[in-house]
Scaffold this motif. Structure first.
Motif, mmCIF file in Angstrom:
data_model
loop_
_atom_site.group_PDB
_atom_site.id
_atom_site.type_symbol
_atom_site.label_atom_id
_atom_site.label_comp_id
_atom_site.label_asym_id
_atom_site.label_seq_id
_atom_site.Cartn_x
_atom_site.Cartn_y
_atom_site.Cartn_z
ATOM 1 N N GLU A 178 0.824 -1.208 0.000
ATOM 2 C CA GLU A 178 0.000 0.000 0.000
ATOM 3 C C GLU A 178 0.855 1.254 0.000
ATOM 4 O O GLU A 178 0.511 2.256 -0.638
ATOM 5 N N GLN A 179 1.993 1.200 0.693
ATOM 6 C CA GLN A 179 2.877 2.347 0.772
ATOM 7 C C GLN A 179 3.415 2.749 -0.596
ATOM 8 O O GLN A 179 3.634 3.921 -0.871
ATOM 9 N N PHE A 180 3.621 1.740 -1.469
ATOM 10 C CA PHE A 180 4.195 2.027 -2.787
ATOM 11 C C PHE A 180 3.169 1.929 -3.914
ATOM 12 O O PHE A 180 3.543 1.858 -5.083
ATOM 13 N N ALA A 181 1.900 1.917 -3.547
ATOM 14 C CA ALA A 181 0.856 1.893 -4.569
ATOM 15 C C ALA A 181 0.966 3.128 -5.454
ATOM 16 O O ALA A 181 1.360 4.209 -5.014
ATOM 17 N N ASP A 182 0.637 2.964 -6.721
ATOM 18 C CA ASP A 182 0.657 4.075 -7.683
ATOM 19 C C ASP A 182 2.054 4.644 -7.866
ATOM 20 O O ASP A 182 2.226 5.839 -8.144
ATOM 21 N N VAL A 187 6.332 -4.380 -5.782
ATOM 22 C CA VAL A 187 6.294 -4.961 -4.437
ATOM 23 C C VAL A 187 5.919 -6.429 -4.540
ATOM 24 O O VAL A 187 4.955 -6.794 -5.216
ATOM 25 N N GLN A 188 6.711 -7.269 -3.868
ATOM 26 C CA GLN A 188 6.458 -8.707 -3.833
ATOM 27 C C GLN A 188 6.409 -9.158 -2.380
ATOM 28 O O GLN A 188 6.915 -8.477 -1.491
ATOM 29 N N GLN A 189 5.835 -10.320 -2.155
ATOM 30 C CA GLN A 189 5.734 -10.860 -0.804
ATOM 31 C C GLN A 189 6.415 -12.216 -0.732
ATOM 32 O O GLN A 189 6.387 -12.984 -1.691
#
Length: 256
Positions: A178-182, A187-189
């Motif tokens: 969410e922090q790096f959305a847009d 982002v991977q998990q």
């Protein structure tokens, strides 16, 4: 805090011992002569004049040219502003000199050493920012299980790198996503059943496949007392080996 502590604090802000004592005495008196100040503190009367004159030059004391001379401190708000300004200017001059000295030395010493250790989150943040500033091709930033969130300054660096065309991969949880959305940051998990999920890994940073920083957390009973220690290496055989181990040990999610 008692009077001795206050005087020591003023000394730490750049006042001499006599200046700090005279300034403190004048706060009690409001307005006073050298004799009044001498009676209030242990500063010799002959030294009050010089200390008061120095305080006047600093903008901390007003002087009335009467007989005898009267001294009055400026408001605490004005004093705080003056002392903060002096402290910041002194700090800037000191660090300007240190930066010039560092540039004269160059980076040769760091390059000759294989591995460096950094302790404390603030220091580690600073080193990560320096490594990111050298990124030209790709960056991996991974957070261990239950690690602290990505600080906003570092997060902003990662966003700017991605916007400039650098490939930026971040490994983290849903909050990180969410922090790096847009943004251009991918982002991977890690899989839930990842074999290293319980390790005390703090952060892993790999830059251009040549520079690496790896931190671990020293967990305490009180989370606020947790500490972080990192090792980092740049363009060395050690860095290459560590990067290979990370690539092979953590799998495709951390592929660099």
């Amino acid at each position: 805090m008692d009077e001795d502590d206050a005087i020591e604090a003023l000394e730490n802000l750049g006042l001499s011992n006599y200046e700090a004592k005279v300034f403190t005495a004048l706060q009690k008196l409001g307005t006073g002569t050298a004799r009044d100040v001498h009676r209030t503190t242990d500063v010799p009367r002959s030294q009050v004049y010089g200390a008061a004159e120095s305080l006047q030059d600093r903008g901390l004391v007003e002087v009335q040219q009467s007989k005898p001379i009267q001294y009055r401190p400026v408001s605490l708000e004005a004093a705080e502003s003056h002392l903060r300004g002096e402290f910041e200017r002194t700090q800037e001059r000191a660090f300007d000199y240190l930066e010039a000295a560092r540039q004269q030395r160059g980076d040769g010493d760091e390059r000759r050493e294989d591995i460096w250790t950094v302790h404390g989150r603030a220091s580690i943040d600073g080193r990560i920012e320096q490594l990111l500033a050298e990124a030209e091709d790709r960056v991996l930033f991974a957070l261990g299980e239950d690690a602290d969130p990505v600080g906003e300054t570092i997060a902003d660096c990662l966003r700017k790198l991605a916007a400039s065309g650098v490939t930026v991969n971040v490994v983290g949880d849903d909050d990180v996503a969410e922090q790096f959305a847009d943004s251009g940051v991918a982002v991977q998990q890690l899989p839930i059943d990842h074999p290293h999920a319980d390790d005390p890994v703090g952060r892993v940073v790999v830059v251009d496949g040549e520079m690496i920083l790896l931190s671990v957390r020293d967990e305490r009973d009180d989370p606020e007392l947790d500490e972080e220690t990192a090792i980092w290496s740049s363009r060395t055989g050690i860095a290459a080996v560590l990067i290979q181990l990370i690539d092979g040990g953590l799998g495709e999610a951390l592929s660099v």
